[in-house]
Enzyme design. Structure first.
Site, short mmCIF file in Angstrom:
data_model
loop_
_atom_site.label_atom_id
_atom_site.label_comp_id
_atom_site.label_asym_id
_atom_site.label_seq_id
_atom_site.Cartn_x
_atom_site.Cartn_y
_atom_site.Cartn_z
N ASP A 2 3.79 0.91 7.08
CA ASP A 2 3.93 1.87 5.98
C ASP A 2 3.52 3.27 6.46
O ASP A 2 3.68 4.25 5.73
CB ASP A 2 3.16 1.43 4.73
CG ASP A 2 1.67 1.28 4.94
OD1 ASP A 2 1.22 1.40 6.09
OD2 ASP A 2 0.96 1.03 3.94
N SER A 3 3.08 3.35 7.72
CA SER A 3 2.91 4.65 8.38
C SER A 3 4.23 5.42 8.38
O SER A 3 4.24 6.63 8.60
CB SER A 3 2.43 4.46 9.83
OG SER A 3 3.27 3.56 10.52
N ASP A 18 5.23 -4.20 6.83
CA ASP A 18 4.07 -3.89 5.98
C ASP A 18 4.44 -4.04 4.51
O ASP A 18 5.52 -3.59 4.08
CB ASP A 18 3.63 -2.44 6.19
CG ASP A 18 2.40 -2.32 7.06
OD1 ASP A 18 1.77 -3.36 7.36
OD2 ASP A 18 2.06 -1.18 7.44
N GLU A 66 -8.45 -2.46 12.67
CA GLU A 66 -8.30 -1.03 12.92
C GLU A 66 -9.63 -0.29 12.87
O GLU A 66 -10.40 -0.44 11.90
CB GLU A 66 -7.32 -0.43 11.88
CG GLU A 66 -7.12 1.07 12.03
CD GLU A 66 -5.91 1.61 11.28
OE1 GLU A 66 -5.11 0.82 10.74
OE2 GLU A 66 -5.76 2.85 11.24
#
Ligand code: KIV
Ligand code: NA
Length: 263
Positions: free
Chosen positions: A45-46, A84, A181
């Site tokens: 979704d970046s 995502d 992350e």
């Protein structure tokens, strides 16, 4: 070349073979990355930030991710396609399932959701219905407003302990993979040793079972702030294929991430 599957990733982890993942949003890059030996193509979704120019991932919709997933799937031959689930699309197990079905029908082979043990029920609901799940813990960008920014997570004994119990709960619920992350490298190592499923690190140290980067970051294209864990693999290369191949090689031989990319 054999297609990469969820069981194949588990076997790679068991054999100690590092997994190379990159984000990917279109057919041309999918073909290139697949050729270079990237095992997992993540439609992150970046895409809301690097493709659409939003300030966060929050505006991204299921339809956006489905469009990019279909594009990647058409360009790809052997890599595993991981999509995502965007913000607000997995609030309940049933909603998660309905939205995940759209992404699977667009060509995803696994979906990723951000959060801890509270998602165990959702992970079980999806996996029982044939949808492999990748969990995402540590810095979870969909929580940016709750976290107060993009900050390193799990720095205290309490938050590190919470992350470990979250990871165990997600694995027990059936997660096939887990992205970690922005946590201290020591915690990335501990979680990896605690689990039997593969861990994929981004700013989580060299001891995870694999690594992931956003493609615009590793190609030096994204104009925004560069996180500590980012390395520009275009340095010393004359084309993108060289940069992606260098990334794959560095993940495989453990030379990326080095100390300067770790917390
Ligand atoms: O959206 C994304 O690109 C991601 C990776 C950074 C793991 O979730
Ligand atoms: Na994401």
């Amino acid at each position: 070349v054999k297609a990469v599957t969820a069981p194949a990733l588990l076997a790679m982890r068991a054999a100690g073979n590092k997994i190379a993942m990159l984000t990917c949003y279109d057919a041309s890059f999918a073909a290139l990355m697949d050729r270079c030996g990237v095992e997992v193509l993540l439609i992150g979704d970046s895409l809301g930030m690097v493709c659409a120019g939003y300030p966060s991932t929050l505006p991204v919709t299921v339809a956006d991710v489905a469009y990019h997933t279909a594009s990647v799937a058409r360009g790809n031959k052997t890599a595993l396609v991981l999509a995502d689930m965007p913000f607000g699309s997995y609030t309940t197990p049933q909603a998660a399932h309905d939205n995940a079905v759209k992404l699977m029908q667009a060509g995803a082979q696994m979906v990723k959701i951000e959060g801890g043990a509270w998602l165990a029920e959702t992970v079980r609901f999806l996996t029982e219905r044939g949808i492999p799940v990748c969990a995402h813990v540590g810095l979870t960008p969909q929580f940016v407003h709750q976290l107060g920014g993009y900050k390193v997570q799990g720095k205290t004994d309490a938050t590190a302990g919470q992350l470990k119990s979250d990871a165990l709960a997600l694995q027990a619920a059936g997660a096939a993979l887990i992205v970690i992350e922005a946590v201290p490298a020591s915690l990335g190592k501990e979680v990896t040793e605690l689990l039997h499923i593969p861990t994929i690190g981004i700013g989580a140290g060299p001891d995870c079972s694999g690594q992931v980067l956003v493609m615009h970051d590793m190609l030096g294209v994204f104009p925004g702030r560069k996180a500590r864990f980012v390395k520009n693999f275009m340095d010393g290369q004359s084309n993108i294929e060289g940069a992606v191949s260098a990334y794959v090689a560095a993940v495989k031989d453990g030379s990326f991430p080095s100390q300067e990319h770790c917390f």
